[in-house]
Design an enzyme around this catalytic site. Structure first.
Site, short mmCIF file in Angstrom:
data_model
loop_
_atom_site.label_atom_id
_atom_site.label_comp_id
_atom_site.label_asym_id
_atom_site.label_seq_id
_atom_site.Cartn_x
_atom_site.Cartn_y
_atom_site.Cartn_z
N GLY A 64 91.35 -82.45 86.10
CA GLY A 64 89.92 -82.18 86.07
C GLY A 64 89.49 -81.21 87.15
N HIS A 83 88.61 -74.96 86.64
CA HIS A 83 88.16 -73.65 87.11
C HIS A 83 88.90 -72.55 86.34
CE1 HIS A 83 91.99 -73.68 89.25
NE2 HIS A 83 91.63 -74.77 89.91
N GLU A 84 88.74 -71.32 86.78
CA GLU A 84 89.31 -70.18 86.06
C GLU A 84 90.84 -70.23 85.97
OE1 GLU A 84 87.59 -67.26 84.60
OE2 GLU A 84 86.10 -68.86 84.62
N HIS A 139 92.60 -72.98 85.43
CA HIS A 139 92.85 -73.81 84.25
C HIS A 139 92.55 -73.02 82.97
CE1 HIS A 139 91.96 -76.98 87.36
NE2 HIS A 139 93.11 -77.42 86.87
N GLN A 199 100.76 -89.99 92.24
CA GLN A 199 101.20 -88.77 92.93
C GLN A 199 100.43 -88.54 94.23
OE1 GLN A 199 100.06 -86.21 89.48
NE2 GLN A 199 99.29 -84.80 91.03
N ILE A 206 95.65 -67.55 89.65
CA ILE A 206 94.37 -66.86 89.56
C ILE A 206 93.69 -66.94 90.92
CG2 ILE A 206 92.15 -66.72 88.37
CD1 ILE A 206 94.62 -66.12 86.62
N LEU A 259 92.60 -69.97 93.45
CA LEU A 259 91.64 -70.95 92.97
C LEU A 259 92.30 -72.33 92.97
CD1 LEU A 259 89.87 -69.14 89.99
CD2 LEU A 259 89.39 -69.05 92.44
#
Length: 280
Positions: free
Chosen positions: A37, A40-41, A43, A67, A180, A188
């Protein structure tokens, strides 16, 4: 809320495991993008790559407790499900899977252990982290059986371990997608939202210095340890950060032998009590 539900109707939102199995039963060219979740860009790039290479795409949103080696980190991990679902709808994702912990950890799997050579970089400092990642993805792949799975290059060590583990066990192929970055080259990350304004700006400057270091090491590989030492000293002096590691490893097997081999500069550091990682 009513309009949000109508908006999401065309995208299959699935919470129950049996519903997921039924929904994807005949999807033979399925792409899978696992996420926690706070989308952002980065993903978005993974999803777009999946849509380009697969007939349908499934995105999971699951903050995997196994994790996290720090309970506070787990509790404070950024989350905004409503925003994420609107984002995924705009991207025309076919399926979104939102399992509960019980849906995923309904049975005991064989215990996963990293070997000595794998206990490096993040694995060295986050005990049990990658074992948790491999375990949860093992469960997802067994359930979903995607043709392809897509992961980000920012988590290169994770990709390296997952690709080896999953492709040796399943028919699923694991693909890496380029990191990215924002206009100042900061990678990001969902964790960026936890930074205050000052720390965010400092992270951008640190990234710039790390990119410069990678270029210097490429030109003078034999002296890479000295170059790293010099920059670490500068970063400690000028920024309020704690560096866990800053080192070079080749991309073939993540060993420290980088002479005449393709390599990456890996870093993990804490700033404003937020842990950031990157590679160049």
């Amino acid at each position: 809320m009513f309009y949000l539900l109508i908006f999401l109707l065309q995208m299959k939102l699935i919470k129950i495991k049996t519903d997921l199995i039924k929904a994807i039963e005949f999807d033979k060219r399925l792409g899978f993008v696992p996420t926690m979740g706070a989308l952002h860009e980065g993903h978005k790039a993974l999803i777009k790559t999946s849509q380009k290479n697969c007939k349908k795409t499934l995105v999971s949103i699951f903050i995997n407790p196994t994790q996290f080696n720090n309970k506070k980190d787990f509790k404070t991990y950024p989350k905004n499900l409503k925003k994420d679902l609107i984002y995924l709808k705009k991207l025309k994702v076919d399926y979104v899977y939102l399992p509960t912990v019980k849906q995923i950890y309904w049975k005991k799997n064989d215990k996963i252990k990293l070997n000595k050579l794998q206990n490096i970089l993040c694995a060295k400092f986050r005990k049990g982290h990658f074992e948790g990642v491999l375990d949860v993805l093992d469960r997802f792949i067994e359930l979903i059986s995607p043709q392809k799975m897509f992961m980000g290059e920012k988590d290169f060590q994770q990709f390296f371990l997952v690709k080896n583990f999953i492709e040796n066990k399943y028919n699923t192929k694991v693909y890496i997608c380029k990191t990215i970055r924002n206009k100042n080259n900061l990678a990001l990350s969902s964790r960026n939202s936890l930074l205050n304004k000052q720390s965010f700006a400092a992270s951008e400057i640190i990234t710039k210095k790390l990119l410069k270091l990678k270029k210097e090491i490429t030109r003078n590989t034999k002296n890479y340890k000295k170059l790293i030492f010099i920059l670490k000293k500068e970063l400690f002096k000028n920024f309020d950060i704690k560096i866990e590691y800053l080192e070079c490893r080749n991309t073939h097997n993540l060993s420290t032998n980088i002479l005449n081999k393709p390599f990456k500069l890996f870093v993990a550091y804490y700033i404003d009590n937020v842990r950031l990682i990157d590679n160049f």
